[in-house]
Enzyme design. Structure first.
Site, PDB file in Angstrom:
ATOM      1  N   SER A   1      43.643  46.995  31.554  1.00 55.48           N
ATOM      2  CA  SER A   1      43.587  45.556  31.804  1.00 55.48           C
ATOM      3  C   SER A   1      42.734  44.834  30.781  1.00 55.48           C
ATOM      4  O   SER A   1      42.756  43.599  30.725  1.00 55.48           O
ATOM      5  CB  SER A   1      43.020  45.290  33.203  1.00 55.48           C
ATOM      6  OG  SER A   1      41.705  45.804  33.309  1.00 55.48           O
TER       7      SER A   1
ATOM      8  N   HIS B   1      50.712  46.645  32.122  1.00 51.38           N
ATOM      9  CA  HIS B   1      49.584  46.203  32.947  1.00 51.38           C
ATOM     10  C   HIS B   1      50.069  45.668  34.285  1.00 51.38           C
ATOM     11  O   HIS B   1      50.657  44.600  34.373  1.00 51.38           O
ATOM     12  CB  HIS B   1      48.781  45.133  32.203  1.00 51.38           C
ATOM     13  CG  HIS B   1      47.622  44.618  32.981  1.00 51.38           C
ATOM     14  ND1 HIS B   1      47.151  43.324  32.864  1.00 51.38           N
ATOM     15  CD2 HIS B   1      46.825  45.223  33.909  1.00 51.38           C
ATOM     16  CE1 HIS B   1      46.124  43.168  33.672  1.00 51.38           C
ATOM     17  NE2 HIS B   1      45.908  44.295  34.322  1.00 51.38           N
TER      18      HIS B   1
ATOM     19  N   GLU C   1      52.639  42.931  32.910  1.00 54.56           N
ATOM     20  CA  GLU C   1      52.546  42.551  31.502  1.00 54.56           C
ATOM     21  C   GLU C   1      52.955  43.738  30.635  1.00 54.56           C
ATOM     22  O   GLU C   1      52.396  44.829  30.759  1.00 54.56           O
ATOM     23  CB  GLU C   1      51.114  42.128  31.163  1.00 54.56           C
ATOM     24  CG  GLU C   1      50.684  40.869  31.891  1.00 54.56           C
ATOM     25  CD  GLU C   1      49.250  40.475  31.601  1.00 54.56           C
ATOM     26  OE1 GLU C   1      48.965  39.270  31.589  1.00 54.56           O
ATOM     27  OE2 GLU C   1      48.407  41.374  31.389  1.00 54.56           O
TER      28      GLU C   1
ATOM     29  N   ASN D   1      44.768  37.301  32.550  1.00 56.00           N
ATOM     30  CA  ASN D   1      43.310  37.178  32.529  1.00 56.00           C
ATOM     31  C   ASN D   1      42.847  36.122  31.523  1.00 56.00           C
ATOM     32  O   ASN D   1      41.853  35.427  31.758  1.00 56.00           O
ATOM     33  CB  ASN D   1      42.672  38.524  32.213  1.00 56.00           C
ATOM     34  CG  ASN D   1      42.672  39.449  33.416  1.00 56.00           C
ATOM     35  OD1 ASN D   1      42.612  39.001  34.554  1.00 56.00           O
ATOM     36  ND2 ASN D   1      42.753  40.743  33.162  1.00 56.00           N
TER      37      ASN D   1
END
Length: 525
Positions: free
Chosen positions: A117, A138, A150, A188
Site C-alpha cells: 500500500s 493493491h 489498484e 491514499n
C-alpha cells in the site's frame, strides 16, 4: 486460475476469500503454519455468515472452501501456479526476500503481484532476476466489501501484465484502476486533500474537530468527517501516510503535513484503537459536546452584500441568499446604505469577511460571512471576525436558521473568519489534489473519480465534484484562496486553469500530443 497467496493476515485471508468465491483455486500460505489455519477458519466463518444472511447458497460456500488449499510451505514448487499475490508486512527487505525465494520455486510464467500500500513497486521488483514479471495489486480492507483494486505497473513491468490483472479483478466482481507507481498510488494520495486541509483549519483555530466534521458531513455530504475518519483509521497510520506522500513528492506544498500530528501520535492519541483520539471512545465516553442552541433574534433586520461589487458570481451568491432568507420570512432590507442596527451578511467565495468590511466600509461588529455552497443537509455556516459583536452574532445565527419549507430549522455552525470558510477550503483541497494527480497523468480522470468514490466513500468523485461548481468557479476559488492567504498550498493547478480557459470539464481527459499523431508516426515540425 491457480493463485498462490503468500501471507495469511487480514489482507491475505480477505484476498483468498474473494478469489475462491470467484471460482479460482487458491493456495494460501504463510511462514507461520498456525496463521494459515486461523485464516482458513476465518474464511469459513465469513462464508457461513453469508449463507446465514442469504447472500450465497450453502453449495456455493462449500465450493469456495473446496477451492481454498492450505499450504505448509510458501516456497513449495507449483508448476500450475499462474499468479502469486504477496500480502506480507509492509517492509521492503521482507517483500524482496519473499519474491526472491518464490522466483526460485515457481515457473517463470507465473505473474507476481504485491499488495503493498505504500512501497515502490519498482523497488520491490528490482530485487528479482526478472523484474518484468511483477506489478502492484493493491486491495483495500475488508477485501470482499471494498470493491476497488489498484493495478500498479512498475517501471519494468511487462506491458501485458496490467491488462491481465485488470481482467482478473473485474471478472471477480471488483473494479480495477490503473495507477502510476508513485507515493500513495491513487486512493491514499487523493485522500490527502481532505485530511491535510482539515488539519490546517484546526491549526488556524477556524473550528474544533467536531465542528469541522459537522460541516464536512452536512454541507459537503461526506459520510464521515475528516477527524472521525482519522480516528477510525488510526492517527499513527494516517500521519505516516501523510508524511510518506509529502516526502515522496518532494515536499509538494498542497500535501504539507500538520505540526499537530507528531505529538498526538507520541501520546498514543491514535483514535478508536487506543480509546482516545480527536474524540474519546469506550462505554463511558461522552462523545463530542452538543451544539449550542440557537438563542438570538430571528427577526432582526438583515442586509445581504456581495463580497465583491464587481464580481458576477459574488452578486449571484448574494441574490440567492437574499431570496432564500426572504422566502423564510426574514426581515431583509435592500438599498445602498446599511440601516443602523441591521445585520450584514456577506457570502464569501475564497475570501474573508474582514476584507469585505475593509473594502466596502461595512460595520465590523455587525458583519458576518456566509458560505454560499449549497448544503447537502440542513446546515449553514456563519463566519465571525474578531471584531464581531457577540449579540449580533447570535442574532445572525438565528436569522440563518430560518427555513421556508416548514421542516426543521437549519443548523448553523459558527466558525472563525478565514478565506473561503471551512467547506470551501475542504472542497478546494479535495479537487486540487485530484487535479494534480490528473495533470501528472498518474491516473485517468475517470479512474480518479471511480477510485475515490469506491475507496473513500465520497458522494461524488473529486473531479466530477469540481464540475458541479464548474472549472471557472473552481479556478476563481483557488485563485482567491491563494491571493488572500499567500499560501502556496492553494495555488491553482494547470489542470483546472487550462480547463477553465478552454471551457472543458475537469473530468475531460482532453487531447494529448500522442492523440494527434498517426499510429507509429513521429511528430514533425
Amino acid at each position: 486460475m491457480r493463485i498462490r497467496i503468500v501471507g495469511a493476515g487480514a489482507m491475505g485471508r480477505g484476498i483468498a476469500q474473494w478469489a475462491a468465491v470467484a471460482g479460482h483455486t487458491v493456495e494460501l500460505c504463510d511462514v507461520r503454519p498456525e496463521a494459515v489455519a486461523e485464516a482458513a477458519g476465518f474464511v469459513r466463518s465469513m462464508l457461513e455468515r453469508a449463507v446465514h444472511k442469504g447472500r450465497m447458497t450453502a453449495e456455493d460456500a462449500a465450493g469456495a472452501l473446496g477451492r481454498l488449499v492450505p499450504l505448509d510451505d510458501p516456497w513449495a514448487g507449483g508448476p500450475d501456479v499462474e499468479l502469486v499475490v504477496e500480502a506480507v508486512r509492509e517492509d521492503l527487505a521482507i517483500k524482496t526476500e519473499v519474491f526472491g525465494r518464490l522466483e526460485q520455486a515457481l515457473p517463470s510464467s507465473a505473474v507476481f503481484a504485491t499488495n503493498t500500500s505504500s512501497l515502490s513497486v519498482t523497488r520491490i521488483a528490482a530485487g528479482l532476476k526478472d523484474p518484468t514479471r511483477l506489478a502492484g495489486l493493491h486491495f483495500f480492507n475488508p477485501v470482499p466489501l471494498m470493491r476497488i483494486v489498484e493495478v500498479v505497473p512498475g517501471a519494468a513491468t511487462r506491458p501485458g501484465i496490467p491488462p491481465l490483472l485488470t481482467a482478473l479483478v473485474e471478472s471477480c466482481g471488483h473494479r480495477a484502476v490503473t495507477v502510476a507507481d508513485t507515493p500513495g498510488f491513487l486512493v491514499n494520495h487523493a485522500g490527502r486533500g481532505l485530511v491535510t486541509e482539515a488539519l490546517a483549519l484546526l491549526e488556524e483555530t477556524v473550528a474544533d474537530p467536531a465542528g469541522i466534521d459537522r460541516i464536512a458531513r452536512d454541507v459537503l455530504g461526506l459520510r464521515m468527517g475528516p477527524f472521525e475518519l482519522m480516528d477510525l483509521t488510526g492517527l499513527d497510520v494516517t500521519a505516516a501516510v501523510i508524511d510518506s506522500i509529502w516526502d515522496g513528492f518532494r515536499h509538494e506544498d498542497r500535501l504539507r503535513p500538520s505540526y499537530l500530528t507528531p505529538n498526538r501520535v507520541a501520546a498514543g492519541l491514535h483514535g478508536r484503537k487506543t480509546g482516545r483520539g480527536w474524540f474519546p471512545y469506550g462505554p463511558e465516553a461522552a462523545g463530542p459536546a452538543p451544539e449550542a442552541p440557537v438563542t438570538g433574534d430571528p427577526d432582526r433586520p438583515v442586509c445581504v452584500v456581495a463580497a465583491s461589487r464587481a464580481g458576477d458570481a459574488d452578486a449571484a451568491n448574494a441574490v440567492a441568499l437574499r431570496e432564500a432568507l426572504s422566502a423564510a420570512g426574514a426581515t431583509v432590507v435592500t438599498g445602498a446604505e446599511v440601516p443602523a442596527g441591521a445585520l450584514v451578511l456577506v457570502p464569501v467565495w475564497g475570501t474573508t469577511v474582514a476584507s469585505a468590511v475593509a473594502a466596502h466600509g461595512l460595520p465590523a461588529g455587525r458583519t458576518f460571512g456566509v458560505d454560499p455552497l449549497p448544503p447537502a443537509g440542513r446546515r449553514r455556516v456563519l463566519a465571525v471576525t474578531p471584531a464581531a459583536d457577540a449579540v449580533a452574532a447570535r442574532d445572525a445565527r438565528a436569522v440563518l436558521a430560518r427555513t421556508s419549507d416548514g421542516g426543521e430549522p437549519f443548523a448553523v455552525s459558527v466558525v472563525r473568519d478565514t478565506a473561503g470558510s471551512v467547506a470551501q477550503r475542504l472542497l478546494a483541497s479535495i479537487v486540487s489534489v485530484s487535479a494534480s494527480i490528473a495533470e501528472r497523468a498518474l491516473a485517468t480522470p475517470g479512474d480518479i473519480d471511480l477510485a475515490v468514490t469506491t475507496g473513500l466513500g465520497y458522494p461524488v468523485g473529486p473531479l466530477a465534484w469540481g464540475d458541479r461548481i464548474g472549472a471557472a468557479g473552481m479556478l476563481e476559488l483557488h485563485r482567491a484562496l491563494h491571493a488572500t492567504t499567500g499560501d502556496p498550498r492553494h495555488r491553482p493547478t494547470r489542470w483546472v486553469t487550462e480547463r477553465a480557459a478552454l471551457g472543458l470539464a475537469l473530468t475531460d481527459p482532453g487531447t494529448s500530443p500522442a492523440d494527434c499523431l498517426d499510429s507509429g508516426q513521429e511528430s514533425a515540425v
